[in-house]
Scaffold this motif. Structure first.
Motif, PDB file in Angstrom:
ATOM      1  N   LEU A  87       9.665  30.569   6.803  1.00 20.96           N
ATOM      2  CA  LEU A  87      10.933  29.957   6.399  1.00 20.96           C
ATOM      3  C   LEU A  87      11.124  28.585   7.030  1.00 20.96           C
ATOM      4  O   LEU A  87      11.665  27.670   6.408  1.00 20.96           O
ATOM      5  CB  LEU A  87      12.095  30.884   6.761  1.00 20.96           C
ATOM      6  CG  LEU A  87      12.187  32.172   5.948  1.00 20.96           C
ATOM      7  CD1 LEU A  87      13.278  33.069   6.512  1.00 20.96           C
ATOM      8  CD2 LEU A  87      12.433  31.865   4.483  1.00 20.96           C
ATOM      9  N   GLN A  98       8.702  25.942   5.171  1.00 18.58           N
ATOM     10  CA  GLN A  98       8.758  25.720   3.725  1.00 18.58           C
ATOM     11  C   GLN A  98       9.432  24.386   3.389  1.00 18.58           C
ATOM     12  O   GLN A  98      10.244  23.876   4.141  1.00 18.58           O
ATOM     13  CB  GLN A  98       9.445  26.876   3.017  1.00 18.58           C
ATOM     14  CG  GLN A  98      10.944  26.938   3.199  1.00 18.58           C
ATOM     15  CD  GLN A  98      11.549  28.067   2.399  1.00 18.58           C
ATOM     16  OE1 GLN A  98      10.940  28.574   1.474  1.00 18.58           O
ATOM     17  NE2 GLN A  98      12.743  28.463   2.758  1.00 18.58           N
ATOM     18  N   PRO A 149      11.508  25.539  -2.320  1.00 21.87           N
ATOM     19  CA  PRO A 149      11.483  26.735  -1.472  1.00 21.87           C
ATOM     20  C   PRO A 149      10.667  27.869  -2.097  1.00 21.87           C
ATOM     21  O   PRO A 149      10.353  27.851  -3.284  1.00 21.87           O
ATOM     22  CB  PRO A 149      12.957  27.124  -1.381  1.00 21.87           C
ATOM     23  CG  PRO A 149      13.593  26.527  -2.576  1.00 21.87           C
ATOM     24  CD  PRO A 149      12.802  25.285  -2.898  1.00 21.87           C
ATOM     25  N   ASP A 178       9.839  31.272  -3.730  1.00 28.93           N
ATOM     26  CA  ASP A 178      10.542  32.044  -4.751  1.00 28.93           C
ATOM     27  C   ASP A 178      11.114  33.320  -4.123  1.00 28.93           C
ATOM     28  O   ASP A 178      10.440  34.006  -3.357  1.00 28.93           O
ATOM     29  CB  ASP A 178       9.569  32.394  -5.876  1.00 28.93           C
ATOM     30  CG  ASP A 178      10.263  33.068  -7.046  1.00 28.93           C
ATOM     31  OD1 ASP A 178      11.498  32.961  -7.150  1.00 28.93           O
ATOM     32  OD2 ASP A 178       9.569  33.692  -7.860  1.00 28.93           O
ATOM     33  N   ASN A 179      12.367  33.632  -4.422  1.00 27.53           N
ATOM     34  CA  ASN A 179      13.008  34.825  -3.874  1.00 27.53           C
ATOM     35  C   ASN A 179      12.263  36.094  -4.235  1.00 27.53           C
ATOM     36  O   ASN A 179      12.218  37.035  -3.447  1.00 27.53           O
ATOM     37  CB  ASN A 179      14.457  34.925  -4.356  1.00 27.53           C
ATOM     38  CG  ASN A 179      15.351  33.888  -3.723  1.00 27.53           C
ATOM     39  OD1 ASN A 179      15.045  33.354  -2.666  1.00 27.53           O
ATOM     40  ND2 ASN A 179      16.453  33.568  -4.385  1.00 27.53           N
ATOM     41  N   LYS A 180      11.670  36.131  -5.425  1.00 29.80           N
ATOM     42  CA  LYS A 180      10.929  37.312  -5.856  1.00 29.80           C
ATOM     43  C   LYS A 180       9.747  37.570  -4.935  1.00 29.80           C
ATOM     44  O   LYS A 180       9.479  38.710  -4.560  1.00 29.80           O
ATOM     45  CB  LYS A 180      10.440  37.152  -7.294  1.00 29.80           C
ATOM     46  CG  LYS A 180      11.535  37.128  -8.322  1.00 29.80           C
ATOM     47  CD  LYS A 180      10.964  36.887  -9.706  1.00 29.80           C
ATOM     48  CE  LYS A 180      12.083  36.612 -10.699  1.00 29.80           C
ATOM     49  NZ  LYS A 180      11.548  36.246 -12.016  1.00 29.80           N
ATOM     50  N   ASP A 181       9.056  36.505  -4.549  1.00 29.84           N
ATOM     51  CA  ASP A 181       7.912  36.651  -3.642  1.00 29.84           C
ATOM     52  C   ASP A 181       8.363  37.148  -2.277  1.00 29.84           C
ATOM     53  O   ASP A 181       7.727  38.013  -1.671  1.00 29.84           O
ATOM     54  CB  ASP A 181       7.171  35.323  -3.490  1.00 29.84           C
ATOM     55  CG  ASP A 181       6.492  34.868  -4.761  1.00 29.84           C
ATOM     56  OD1 ASP A 181       6.200  35.735  -5.615  1.00 29.84           O
ATOM     57  OD2 ASP A 181       6.256  33.651  -4.900  1.00 29.84           O
ATOM     58  N   MET A 182       9.460  36.603  -1.790  1.00 34.64           N
ATOM     59  CA  MET A 182       9.974  37.006  -0.479  1.00 34.64           C
ATOM     60  C   MET A 182      10.395  38.471  -0.498  1.00 34.64           C
ATOM     61  O   MET A 182      10.080  39.235   0.413  1.00 34.64           O
ATOM     62  CB  MET A 182      11.165  36.122  -0.099  1.00 34.64           C
ATOM     63  CG  MET A 182      11.623  36.274   1.322  1.00 34.64           C
ATOM     64  SD  MET A 182      10.495  35.554   2.514  1.00 34.64           S
ATOM     65  CE  MET A 182      10.650  33.835   2.134  1.00 34.64           C
ATOM     66  N   LEU A 183      11.103  38.878  -1.543  1.00 36.83           N
ATOM     67  CA  LEU A 183      11.523  40.279  -1.655  1.00 36.83           C
ATOM     68  C   LEU A 183      10.328  41.210  -1.795  1.00 36.83           C
ATOM     69  O   LEU A 183      10.335  42.322  -1.250  1.00 36.83           O
ATOM     70  CB  LEU A 183      12.484  40.452  -2.830  1.00 36.83           C
ATOM     71  CG  LEU A 183      13.875  39.853  -2.640  1.00 36.83           C
ATOM     72  CD1 LEU A 183      14.677  39.968  -3.929  1.00 36.83           C
ATOM     73  CD2 LEU A 183      14.604  40.525  -1.490  1.00 36.83           C
TER      74      LEU A 183
END
Length: 107
Positions: free
Chosen positions: A51, A54, A59, A61-66
């Motif tokens: 984080l 980055q 930034p 992607d939220n999908k990748d982080m989740l």
């Protein structure tokens, strides 16, 4: 014109590359064992560094982080389940041994 076989020129394994040097082998083995013992603290440190590093204009992607968090949670759940099953197995083994000791031996 002769052709060379790529596999013929390559050493069979890492020991051949290192020349059997015990210092290098010990360092490689220590590194391999430390990699296999990553825990939640290591994951959180990696996440924090990710984080911090980055690009704010692009930034992660939220999908990748989740997906990463979900995978780690599943792994932690599996590890806890394995520990519980090992504990149950140990207790069952002790119970079986106690029952065997309580049964009189037939002559």
């Amino acid at each position: 014109m002769s052709t060379l076989s790529a596999t013929a020129a390559l050493p069979a394994n890492i020991k051949d590359i290192n020349g059997g040097d015990p210092t290098i082998a010990a360092a490689a083995s220590a590194k391999a064992s430390s990699i296999s013992t990553l825990d939640q603290g290591d994951f959180l440190r990696l996440l924090t560094v990710q984080l911090q590093q980055q690009d704010p204009l692009a930034p992660v992607d939220n999908k990748d982080m989740l997906a990463q968090i979900a995978q780690f949670s599943a792994l932690a759940g599996s590890a806890e389940t394995n520990a519980t099953l090992t504990d149950i197995s140990t207790k069952l083994d002790a119970l079986i041994e106690a029952q065997r000791a309580a049964i009189p031996a037939k002559s």
